[in-house]
Design an enzyme around this catalytic site. Structure first.
Site, short mmCIF file in Angstrom:
data_model
loop_
_atom_site.label_atom_id
_atom_site.label_comp_id
_atom_site.label_asym_id
_atom_site.label_seq_id
_atom_site.Cartn_x
_atom_site.Cartn_y
_atom_site.Cartn_z
N GLU A 106 0.88 -1.35 -0.05
CA GLU A 106 0.10 0.27 0.10
C GLU A 106 0.77 1.39 0.10
O GLU A 106 2.10 1.43 0.55
CB GLU A 106 -0.78 0.07 1.30
CG GLU A 106 -2.32 -0.73 1.12
CD GLU A 106 -3.28 0.51 0.52
OE1 GLU A 106 -2.86 1.38 -0.20
OE2 GLU A 106 -4.54 0.10 0.70
N ASP A 107 0.15 2.24 -0.59
CA ASP A 107 0.96 3.77 -0.48
C ASP A 107 0.64 4.11 1.02
O ASP A 107 1.72 4.69 1.46
CB ASP A 107 0.57 4.55 -1.43
CG ASP A 107 -0.93 4.70 -1.53
OD1 ASP A 107 -1.73 4.06 -0.70
OD2 ASP A 107 -1.37 5.65 -2.23
N ASP A 110 -4.75 4.79 5.92
CA ASP A 110 -5.30 6.02 6.74
C ASP A 110 -6.09 5.35 7.60
O ASP A 110 -5.98 4.92 8.88
CB ASP A 110 -5.78 6.77 5.74
CG ASP A 110 -6.65 8.17 6.07
OD1 ASP A 110 -6.46 9.07 5.63
OD2 ASP A 110 -7.36 7.97 7.03
N PHE A 159 -3.10 15.31 5.20
CA PHE A 159 -3.37 14.93 3.89
C PHE A 159 -1.93 15.12 3.06
O PHE A 159 -1.63 16.25 3.11
CB PHE A 159 -4.52 15.26 3.10
CG PHE A 159 -4.87 14.78 1.85
CD1 PHE A 159 -5.74 13.65 1.87
CD2 PHE A 159 -4.32 15.00 0.81
CE1 PHE A 159 -6.16 13.19 0.89
CE2 PHE A 159 -4.67 14.45 -0.31
CZ PHE A 159 -5.64 13.14 -0.47
N VAL A 160 -1.46 14.06 2.62
CA VAL A 160 -0.15 13.91 1.85
C VAL A 160 -0.16 13.71 0.36
O VAL A 160 -1.09 13.06 -0.10
CB VAL A 160 1.03 13.12 2.63
CG1 VAL A 160 1.56 13.75 3.89
CG2 VAL A 160 0.67 11.71 2.83
N ARG A 172 0.97 12.98 -8.28
CA ARG A 172 1.78 11.70 -7.94
C ARG A 172 3.13 11.58 -8.50
O ARG A 172 3.86 10.75 -8.03
CB ARG A 172 0.81 10.44 -8.89
CG ARG A 172 -0.54 10.24 -8.42
CD ARG A 172 -0.92 8.89 -8.96
NE ARG A 172 -2.58 8.64 -9.05
CZ ARG A 172 -3.20 8.32 -8.10
NH1 ARG A 172 -2.40 7.91 -6.94
NH2 ARG A 172 -4.37 8.14 -8.16
P1 IMP Z 1 -8.03 4.07 4.09
O1 IMP Z 1 -8.57 2.89 3.52
O2 IMP Z 1 -8.71 4.98 4.89
O3 IMP Z 1 -6.88 3.30 4.78
O4 IMP Z 1 -7.38 4.49 2.77
C1 IMP Z 1 -6.43 4.14 1.93
C2 IMP Z 1 -6.29 4.86 0.71
O5 IMP Z 1 -6.80 6.07 0.74
C3 IMP Z 1 -4.89 4.94 0.26
O6 IMP Z 1 -4.62 3.66 -0.52
C4 IMP Z 1 -4.79 6.10 -0.63
O7 IMP Z 1 -5.44 5.91 -2.04
C5 IMP Z 1 -6.07 7.08 -0.04
N1 IMP Z 1 -5.54 8.04 1.18
C6 IMP Z 1 -5.40 8.08 2.50
N2 IMP Z 1 -4.99 9.06 3.11
C7 IMP Z 1 -4.52 9.83 2.10
C8 IMP Z 1 -3.43 11.12 1.88
O8 IMP Z 1 -3.06 11.58 2.85
N3 IMP Z 1 -3.12 11.28 0.66
C9 IMP Z 1 -3.54 10.70 -0.51
N4 IMP Z 1 -4.25 9.53 -0.49
C10 IMP Z 1 -4.72 9.23 0.91
#
Ligand code: IMP
Length: 180
Positions: A106-107, A110, A159-160, A172
């Protein structure tokens, strides 16, 4: 690229948060650990599109073990900076992962909803082992009940963008990580 990059979508100037050099060094460290953990094995790395494509590309090029790759795509935040709380599968795996050592890449984690969704999906395909890697981890807001095995950086709830991460599909291509 740095601050000369044209941040058109936001009025505020983003601030450099993690430099290209720091990312490179940390990715190398993670790869070293993965080389050790999977010595003599050939894991399948599954990148979660779109955000993980740069991290995955850099990570596997630091590996000395053999490996395969595949991709999954989930519904994204769209143009928002906040999770919708719903996850949908947009692209499934092509690789046969039954009985394989699998590492999800994963990148950023969150809320952890995406990773939870992926864990259920992949577990159903009966891999031999399953581990998780993420470049960035917003530890304080994650609701994950399981451990992430390889974490690049723990970051606060901001937010990054950059290094694969987007806002409304932009930024990106920035080499470092920036915070709005
Ligand atoms: P989660 O399901 O809330 O953990 O979110 C995961 C996905 O949300 C990541 O794979 C990103 O695509 C996107 N995401 C969450 N936080 C950020 C951020 O700070 N910047 C950009 N994308 C984010």
């Amino acid at each position: 690229m740095g601050f000369s990059f044209n941040f058109r979508l936001e009025k505020k100037k983003p601030r450099k948060y993690i430099s290209e050099r720091k990312i490179k060094l940390r990715v190398r460290e993670l790869a070293k650990q993965i080389n050790k953990d999977y010595s003599g094995k050939c894991p399948v790395f599954i990148g979660v599109l779109n955000g993980s494509f740069i991290f995955l590309a850099d990570l596997i090029r630091e590996l000395s073990i053999e490996c395969e790759i595949d991709f999954l795509k989930l519904s994204s935040y769209g143009d928002s900076m906040i999770s919708s709380g719903k996850v949908k599968l947009l692209k499934d795996l092509n690789a046969e992962i039954k009985g394989r050592d699998v590492v999800i890449v994963e990148d950023i984690v969150d809320t952890g909803l995406s990773l939870k969704f992926i864990k259920n999906l992949i577990t159903g395909a009966k891999p031999k082992s399953l581990r998780f890697a993420t470049l960035l981890f917003k530890k304080d807001i994650s609701k994950l009940k399981f451990k992430i095995d390889y974490v690049g950086f723990e970051i606060p709830n901001e937010f990054v963008v950059g290094y694969g991460l987007d806002f409304a599909q932009r930024y990106r291509n920035l080499k470092g990580i920036y915070v709005f």
